[in-house]
Structure formats: C-alpha cells, structure tokens
Design a protein around this motif. Sequence first.
Motif, short mmCIF file in Angstrom:
data_model
loop_
_atom_site.label_atom_id
_atom_site.label_comp_id
_atom_site.label_asym_id
_atom_site.label_seq_id
_atom_site.Cartn_x
_atom_site.Cartn_y
_atom_site.Cartn_z
N SER A 48 1.12 -1.03 -0.59
CA SER A 48 0.20 0.22 -0.12
C SER A 48 1.11 1.49 0.43
N GLY A 49 2.10 1.32 0.16
CA GLY A 49 2.73 2.98 0.76
C GLY A 49 2.42 3.62 1.47
N SER A 50 1.71 3.85 0.59
CA SER A 50 1.16 5.88 1.54
C SER A 50 -0.09 5.47 1.91
N GLY A 51 -1.23 4.17 1.24
CA GLY A 51 -2.58 4.08 1.76
C GLY A 51 -2.64 5.06 0.34
N CYS A 68 -2.82 -3.47 2.51
CA CYS A 68 -1.51 -3.77 3.76
C CYS A 68 -0.03 -3.33 3.83
N GLU A 69 0.88 -3.22 3.89
CA GLU A 69 1.32 -3.30 3.59
C GLU A 69 2.70 -3.26 5.31
N LYS A 70 4.04 -3.90 4.67
CA LYS A 70 5.06 -4.68 5.55
C LYS A 70 6.08 -3.12 6.43
N ASP A 71 6.24 -2.38 5.72
CA ASP A 71 7.03 -1.23 6.37
C ASP A 71 6.48 -0.58 7.68
N LYS A 72 6.92 -1.01 8.80
CA LYS A 72 6.35 -0.16 9.56
C LYS A 72 7.16 1.70 9.40
N ILE A 73 7.52 1.72 8.45
CA ILE A 73 8.03 3.51 8.79
C ILE A 73 7.33 3.95 7.88
N LYS A 74 6.23 3.60 7.28
CA LYS A 74 5.26 3.80 7.05
C LYS A 74 3.95 4.43 7.31
N VAL A 75 3.62 3.64 8.88
CA VAL A 75 2.62 2.85 9.26
C VAL A 75 2.08 4.38 9.96
N SER A 76 2.42 5.12 10.17
CA SER A 76 1.67 6.61 11.24
C SER A 76 1.33 7.54 9.76
N THR A 77 1.97 7.17 8.85
CA THR A 77 1.79 8.43 7.96
C THR A 77 0.60 7.71 7.42
N ILE A 78 0.19 6.19 7.30
CA ILE A 78 -0.78 5.37 6.65
C ILE A 78 -1.89 5.44 7.31
N LEU A 79 -1.93 5.20 8.39
CA LEU A 79 -2.79 5.62 9.75
C LEU A 79 -3.36 6.74 9.51
N ASN A 80 -1.84 7.54 9.46
CA ASN A 80 -3.21 9.08 9.45
C ASN A 80 -4.56 9.95 8.42
N GLY A 94 -9.81 -1.30 6.75
CA GLY A 94 -8.97 -1.72 7.83
C GLY A 94 -7.25 -1.85 7.15
N CYS A 95 -6.51 -2.08 7.83
CA CYS A 95 -5.18 -1.88 8.18
C CYS A 95 -3.95 -3.37 8.62
N HIS A 96 -3.50 -3.59 7.60
CA HIS A 96 -2.88 -4.82 8.48
C HIS A 96 -1.64 -4.61 7.79
N PHE A 97 -0.69 -4.15 8.57
CA PHE A 97 0.93 -3.87 9.03
C PHE A 97 1.74 -5.09 9.07
N MET A 98 2.18 -5.71 7.53
CA MET A 98 2.54 -7.61 7.45
C MET A 98 2.87 -7.95 6.26
N ALA A 99 3.54 -8.86 5.78
CA ALA A 99 4.39 -9.23 4.22
C ALA A 99 2.90 -9.12 3.97
N THR A 100 3.47 -9.15 2.48
CA THR A 100 1.41 -9.22 1.51
C THR A 100 1.78 -10.77 1.36
N GLU A 101 2.67 -11.55 1.24
CA GLU A 101 3.15 -12.77 1.58
C GLU A 101 1.42 -14.02 2.82
N LEU A 102 1.88 -13.40 3.86
CA LEU A 102 1.25 -13.65 4.91
C LEU A 102 0.12 -13.26 5.10
N PHE A 103 -0.47 -12.28 5.13
CA PHE A 103 -1.95 -11.71 4.92
C PHE A 103 -2.28 -12.28 4.09
N LEU A 104 -1.69 -12.78 2.67
CA LEU A 104 -2.95 -13.50 1.85
C LEU A 104 -3.10 -15.75 1.92
N LYS A 105 -1.73 -15.75 2.94
CA LYS A 105 -1.81 -17.24 3.35
C LYS A 105 -3.24 -17.07 4.48
#
Length: 180
Positions: A48-51, A68-80, A94-105
Amino acid sequence: MRITGGALTGRIIKCPDGVIRPAMDRMRESVFAILGDLSGKSWLDMFSGSGTVAIEAVSRGATQVQLCEKDKIKVSTILNNVSITEKELGVKIGCHFMATELFLKRCKDTFDYIFFDPPFPYKFRLDLLKTVDKRNLLNDGGTVLIHYPEEDALPDEIGNLTLCDKRVYGRSIVNFYKKK
C-alpha cells in the motif's frame, strides 16, 4: 500525491518516509476510470505504501476496503491518511501491517478488486496471482490488477484468472485479470 476522482477529488495524501514509488496520478486516474463506479464494492490494496490507492477506492464508492503494507516506517503516515478519510466519508479502511505473502496466507475475506503494486525489483508477482487463485480470494467476476515494470512478463492465464486488459504507462504496465 492527490486523489484523482470521486468524493475526495483533489485531496492531497501525505507520503511516508522511506523508499516509496507511488502509483502515478495519471496511471491511477486511468485505472480507476477503466473500472468505473465502485459503489458497494470491496477492495484490497497490497503493498500500500501511503494508502493512496485504498483511499482512491473509497473516494470512488468502495465500502469494504483493506490495505496491507509491511514497512513499519509507513505505519503512522498510512494511519493518519486513513483516519482523515474515515472522518470525511465514514468508511473504515482495515489496515494490516505485515508481509503481503503472510496476509494472503491468513486472509479469510474475498474481494471484488485486488490491487498489487509491489516494488519493481520484486520477483514473486506470479506467486501472488497464483495465491489469489488458489486461496479463492477474489469474488466471482472480480478483478485482480497488478502493476509491474515493462521488462518483466506475466502469463495471460493463471488458474481461474484470465488477462482481460493490459495498460502501458511509460515503463509501467498494469494487467487486469478477471476471475472466470
């Protein structure tokens, strides 16, 4: 970045710190114009990057949206970015912060649209599409979109997914796969 259509047209979306390759406004505007009205549809924005793509889907009428975005640095910007959208339009993303592959599984939901925008060096695009097909994550008649560089190639069929459209934007390509 700005929202290109719908209820939030023109709204500026903040970009997070770190490495990001945002989907070009022109490309996003074109893709969403091809898809048309998303009223009442479900949307999944992967890498997702920035959402922005998820917010664009809400702006254009989607009501069940996840990202879904795995990069923790992007969490606060996405949530905002997402919280402002939720306040303006009343649609929860709905925001999910994990690897795409794990989310899909782990994902138990199905979607009308799934948008993948992995980093260009990412080598597992075909695996993502195979997982969507195998796990039956797409609703009947749904569409998977995947953004990738021109030097890569993807097949026209992946299980029950069939290429129905392909758009070129400079060195970027977006494939549209429909579920049979």
